[in-house]
Design a protein around this motif. Structure first.
Motif, PDB file in Angstrom:
ATOM      1  N   ASP A   1       0.745  -1.381  -0.062  1.00 51.27           N
ATOM      2  CA  ASP A   1       0.051  -0.050   0.074  1.00 51.27           C
ATOM      3  C   ASP A   1       0.920   1.229   0.091  1.00 51.27           C
ATOM      4  O   ASP A   1       0.362   2.480   0.148  1.00 51.27           O
TER       5      ASP A   1
ATOM      6  N   GLU B   1      -3.199  -3.036  -3.384  1.00 51.13           N
ATOM      7  CA  GLU B   1      -3.161  -2.095  -2.306  1.00 51.13           C
ATOM      8  C   GLU B   1      -3.719  -2.528  -0.981  1.00 51.13           C
ATOM      9  O   GLU B   1      -3.422  -1.813   0.100  1.00 51.13           O
ATOM     10  N   SER B   2      -4.558  -3.204  -0.920  1.00 48.04           N
ATOM     11  CA  SER B   2      -5.287  -3.794   0.165  1.00 48.04           C
ATOM     12  C   SER B   2      -5.990  -5.166   0.128  1.00 48.04           C
ATOM     13  O   SER B   2      -5.720  -5.832  -0.819  1.00 48.04           O
TER      14      SER B   2
ATOM     15  N   LEU C   1      -1.158  -3.761   5.816  1.00 40.80           N
ATOM     16  CA  LEU C   1      -1.858  -2.975   4.817  1.00 40.80           C
ATOM     17  C   LEU C   1      -2.890  -1.794   5.254  1.00 40.80           C
ATOM     18  O   LEU C   1      -3.283  -1.865   6.334  1.00 40.80           O
ATOM     19  N   ALA C   2      -3.321  -0.997   4.406  1.00 39.83           N
ATOM     20  CA  ALA C   2      -4.196   0.204   4.908  1.00 39.83           C
ATOM     21  C   ALA C   2      -5.386  -0.491   5.345  1.00 39.83           C
ATOM     22  O   ALA C   2      -5.944   0.077   6.596  1.00 39.83           O
TER      23      ALA C   2
END
Length: 253
Positions: free
Chosen positions: A8, A34-35, A58-59
């Motif tokens: 991320d 990214e997630s 991760l986010a």
């Protein structure tokens, strides 16, 4: 070699892409995700890559949640900002880790280990991968806390906690008998250490136990509202983006 990157931080992902190109191997990067949610969606809709590079934090959660909700039948190399001591649990057999910022020598060593994981016919040993991931999960799971409360040290099992939350930069754990205790760990550390089959990172403020969820209400803009036992002082919401992952987690055993 087809690989995916789950990361991320755009800068870290770009650095890894450059290093993979400099490694001298024939590597094709299929996607950068990214997630947790995005990764599960992509993996469910596309053929498995030869290798995955997974950032741990991760986010919207930790990458271990991906293994809980999606069958992973390819080798994974973890990337992490933790130091040697914190990530010893991940250095198991053929699964390696890359300490950020990633260096070319470390990447080359990890790719060498990946190639040794292959069977003579070039197929990945899925059973070995499953055993390694199980070993990682067992090593990293917290079983109990020793809590400094007033003038006492109180041992409490993880199973006694209904949820954890952060308020004014302090983390607290709430037990099923509605007692609140201060904790030394951050929510990020707890997220890594708790069993992901039993606990879920609902949002930036809360980690909840599956057994503590009494009801789930539909909320505005596609969000979900959790009704917990014991009742939380604040609303515990699941975002619209994270709702599909949460629902899959709830359906799990």
């Amino acid at each position: 070699m087809n690989v995916i990157i789950i990361e991320d931080e755009p800068g870290a992902a770009k650095n890894l892409e450059i290093l993979l190109e400099e490694s001298g191997r024939d590597i094709s990067i299929l996607t950068v995700l990214e997630s947790v949610v995005e990764s599960i969606e992509w993996l469910s809709e596309n053929p498995a890559p030869d290798l995955g590079f997974f950032d741990i934090q991760l986010a919207d959660g930790v990458s271990f949640e991906i293994f809980d909700l999606q069958q992973i039948n390819f080798p994974v190399i973890f990337t992490t900002a933790f130091d040697e001591y914190a990530i010893q649990a991940f250095k198991v057999n053929s699964i390696d880790y890359l300490l950020k910022p990633v260096k070319l020598d470390d990447l080359t060593f990890a790719l060498d280990k990946f190639e040794k994981l292959k069977e003579p016919k070039g197929n990945v040993d899925g059973n070995l991968l499953s055993e390694i991931l199980t070993s990682i999960q067992q090593k990293q799971t917290t079983g109990s806390f020793l809590i400094h409360y007033k003038d006492k040290l109180i041992p409490l099992s993880v199973d006694e906690f209904a949820y954890f939350y952060i308020k004014e930069e302090l983390v607290h754990g709430v037990t099923y008998d509605d007692k609140t205790y201060p904790l030394e760990q951050s929510l990020e550390e707890l997220e890594l250490r708790l069993n992901h089959s039993d606990f879920f990172r609902a949002n930036r403020q809360y980690i909840v136990a599956k057994k503590a969820i009494k009801e789930i209400d539909f909320f505005f803009n596609g969000r979900l509202l959790l009704n917990l036992i014991p009742k939380s002082k604040e609303q515990v919401l699941i975002s619209k983006a994270k709702a599909p992952t949460f629902k899959q987690w709830m359906k799990g055993s």
